[in-house]
Design a protein around this motif. Structure first.
Motif, PDB file in Angstrom:
ATOM      1  N   UNK A 278       0.912  -1.285  -0.002  1.00  0.00           N
ATOM      2  CA  UNK A 278      -0.179   0.023   0.016  1.00  0.00           C
ATOM      3  C   UNK A 278       0.807   1.126  -0.021  1.00  0.00           C
ATOM      4  N   UNK A 279       2.095   1.134   0.740  1.00  0.00           N
ATOM      5  CA  UNK A 279       2.829   2.359   1.022  1.00  0.00           C
ATOM      6  C   UNK A 279       3.385   2.447  -0.580  1.00  0.00           C
ATOM      7  N   UNK A 280       3.917   1.394  -1.347  1.00  0.00           N
ATOM      8  CA  UNK A 280       4.352   1.571  -2.595  1.00  0.00           C
ATOM      9  C   UNK A 280       3.479   2.066  -3.672  1.00  0.00           C
ATOM     10  N   UNK A 281       2.091   1.822  -3.678  1.00  0.00           N
ATOM     11  CA  UNK A 281       1.193   2.319  -4.265  1.00  0.00           C
ATOM     12  C   UNK A 281       0.712   3.652  -4.248  1.00  0.00           C
ATOM     13  N   UNK A 282       0.797   4.083  -2.990  1.00  0.00           N
ATOM     14  CA  UNK A 282       0.404   5.544  -2.284  1.00  0.00           C
ATOM     15  C   UNK A 282       1.567   6.416  -3.213  1.00  0.00           C
ATOM     16  N   UNK A 283       2.830   5.888  -2.950  1.00  0.00           N
ATOM     17  CA  UNK A 283       3.946   6.846  -3.391  1.00  0.00           C
ATOM     18  C   UNK A 283       4.206   6.899  -4.666  1.00  0.00           C
ATOM     19  N   UNK A 284       3.839   5.606  -5.474  1.00  0.00           N
ATOM     20  CA  UNK A 284       3.662   5.576  -6.934  1.00  0.00           C
ATOM     21  C   UNK A 284       2.916   6.613  -7.579  1.00  0.00           C
ATOM     22  N   UNK A 285       1.494   6.457  -6.966  1.00  0.00           N
ATOM     23  CA  UNK A 285       0.655   7.552  -7.354  1.00  0.00           C
ATOM     24  C   UNK A 285       1.065   9.202  -7.143  1.00  0.00           C
ATOM     25  N   UNK A 286       1.890   9.139  -6.035  1.00  0.00           N
ATOM     26  CA  UNK A 286       2.413  10.516  -5.745  1.00  0.00           C
ATOM     27  C   UNK A 286       3.625  10.973  -6.866  1.00  0.00           C
ATOM     28  N   UNK A 287       3.890  10.007  -7.669  1.00  0.00           N
ATOM     29  CA  UNK A 287       4.941  10.302  -8.614  1.00  0.00           C
ATOM     30  C   UNK A 287       6.326   9.777  -8.168  1.00  0.00           C
ATOM     31  N   UNK A 288       6.480   9.035  -7.469  1.00  0.00           N
ATOM     32  CA  UNK A 288       7.921   8.361  -7.155  1.00  0.00           C
ATOM     33  C   UNK A 288       8.213   7.586  -8.318  1.00  0.00           C
ATOM     34  N   UNK A 289       9.585   7.603  -8.341  1.00  0.00           N
ATOM     35  CA  UNK A 289      10.389   6.944  -9.521  1.00  0.00           C
ATOM     36  C   UNK A 289      10.578   5.351  -9.165  1.00  0.00           C
ATOM     37  N   UNK A 290      10.697   4.526 -10.147  1.00  0.00           N
ATOM     38  CA  UNK A 290      10.775   3.249  -9.891  1.00  0.00           C
ATOM     39  C   UNK A 290      12.081   3.044  -8.889  1.00  0.00           C
ATOM     40  N   UNK A 291      13.035   3.539  -8.907  1.00  0.00           N
ATOM     41  CA  UNK A 291      14.233   3.691  -8.216  1.00  0.00           C
ATOM     42  C   UNK A 291      14.117   3.819  -6.749  1.00  0.00           C
ATOM     43  N   UNK A 292      13.181   4.994  -6.635  1.00  0.00           N
ATOM     44  CA  UNK A 292      12.606   5.195  -5.128  1.00  0.00           C
ATOM     45  C   UNK A 292      11.762   4.270  -4.516  1.00  0.00           C
TER      46      UNK A 292
ATOM     47  N   UNK B 192      12.380  -6.003   4.655  1.00  0.00           N
ATOM     48  CA  UNK B 192      12.415  -5.464   3.209  1.00  0.00           C
ATOM     49  C   UNK B 192      12.382  -3.991   3.495  1.00  0.00           C
ATOM     50  N   UNK B 193      12.704  -3.174   2.814  1.00  0.00           N
ATOM     51  CA  UNK B 193      12.495  -1.683   2.940  1.00  0.00           C
ATOM     52  C   UNK B 193      12.580  -1.053   1.499  1.00  0.00           C
ATOM     53  N   UNK B 194      11.436  -0.045   1.484  1.00  0.00           N
ATOM     54  CA  UNK B 194      11.500   0.902   0.376  1.00  0.00           C
ATOM     55  C   UNK B 194      11.929   2.052   1.018  1.00  0.00           C
ATOM     56  N   UNK B 195      12.768   2.705   0.255  1.00  0.00           N
ATOM     57  CA  UNK B 195      13.648   3.867   0.992  1.00  0.00           C
ATOM     58  C   UNK B 195      12.782   5.091   0.604  1.00  0.00           C
ATOM     59  N   UNK B 196      12.088   5.027  -0.676  1.00  0.00           N
ATOM     60  CA  UNK B 196      11.430   6.133  -1.098  1.00  0.00           C
ATOM     61  C   UNK B 196      12.413   7.434  -1.262  1.00  0.00           C
ATOM     62  N   UNK B 197      11.873   8.481  -0.741  1.00  0.00           N
ATOM     63  CA  UNK B 197      12.639   9.674  -1.072  1.00  0.00           C
ATOM     64  C   UNK B 197      13.727   9.677   0.079  1.00  0.00           C
ATOM     65  N   UNK B 198      14.859   9.919  -0.196  1.00  0.00           N
ATOM     66  CA  UNK B 198      16.101   9.709   0.604  1.00  0.00           C
ATOM     67  C   UNK B 198      16.679  11.162   0.985  1.00  0.00           C
ATOM     68  N   UNK B 199      16.766  11.763   2.000  1.00  0.00           N
ATOM     69  CA  UNK B 199      17.410  12.959   2.080  1.00  0.00           C
ATOM     70  C   UNK B 199      18.793  12.811   3.037  1.00  0.00           C
TER      71      UNK B 199
END
Length: 206
Positions: A52-66, A133-140
């Protein structure tokens, strides 16, 4: 009764070991660790939340890498502690590190499978590693903060990492290596912080 080592559990062990070995910071660790038993963590809630996290972030325009799934590691002395994390998830307020972000608002998890504790392992020590398993998402990238006014989660990001100093591992202390190889992961929505960030999903205990 006769219970042959089930193929499933031995292939799981192989999977786990190859994940661990491909995640060492120090190449000499290849010979330094022995792993005996792997238990698959099947927690449908965490798996569906990761998705669900991955889908939400994909919908928010995250890249495949993220959105790519990667692995991260936790170390426990006791099996009960490892099992508890697998049941309840990695929750805020569980870390004694605070250099990358407020431990009350996010969680810390190790990037490397051989750098899981501030002090080096001594010969004969054993413990339980939870592979997540970790989805890093946008990393700062943030600079380490040793003050008591902790760094807050950054709006628009999901994860903090330390500024890489590109030092040769042997030049820095084990403690520094440990601290610099942490992910600080959080999930903030509407100004409030999730108690358990969905982007970390316990996968195998070894």
């Amino acid at each position: 009764g006769f219970h042959p080592e089930s193929e499933e559990s031995s292939s799981l062990l192989q999977t786990a070991v190859s994940v661990l070995q491909s995640s060492y910071l120090d190449s000499t660790s290849q010979d330094g660790f022995q792993y005996s038993q792997a238990i698959l963590v099947e927690n449908d809630v965490f798996l569906s939340e990761l998705k669900a996290f991955a889908q939400a972030k994909e919908a928010a325009g995250y890249s495949q890498e993220e959105l790519k799934e990667t692995f991260a590691f936790l170390l426990f002395d006791k099996e009960e502690e490892a099992k508890e994390v697998c049941q309840t998830g990695l929750r805020v307020n569980s870390s004694f590190i605070s250099t990358l972000g407020d431990p009350a608002k996010g969680v810390y998890i190790s990037k490397y499978a051989d750098c899981l504790h501030p002090r080096p392992w001594y010969h004969g020590k054993s413990g339980y590693i939870v592979i997540c398993k970790l989805i890093k998402g946008k990393v700062k990238v943030v600079s380490e903060n040793y003050t008591s006014s902790y760094t807050s989660p950054s709006p628009g990001y999901d994860c903090h990492v330390a500024v890489s100093r590109n030092n040769v591992p042997s030049k820095t202390s084990h403690w520094q290596n440990f601290e610099q190889s942490q992910y600080y992961v959080y999930e903030v929505s509407d100004g409030s912080t999730a108690e358990r960030p969905r982007q970390i999903c316990p996968y195998i205990v070894i």
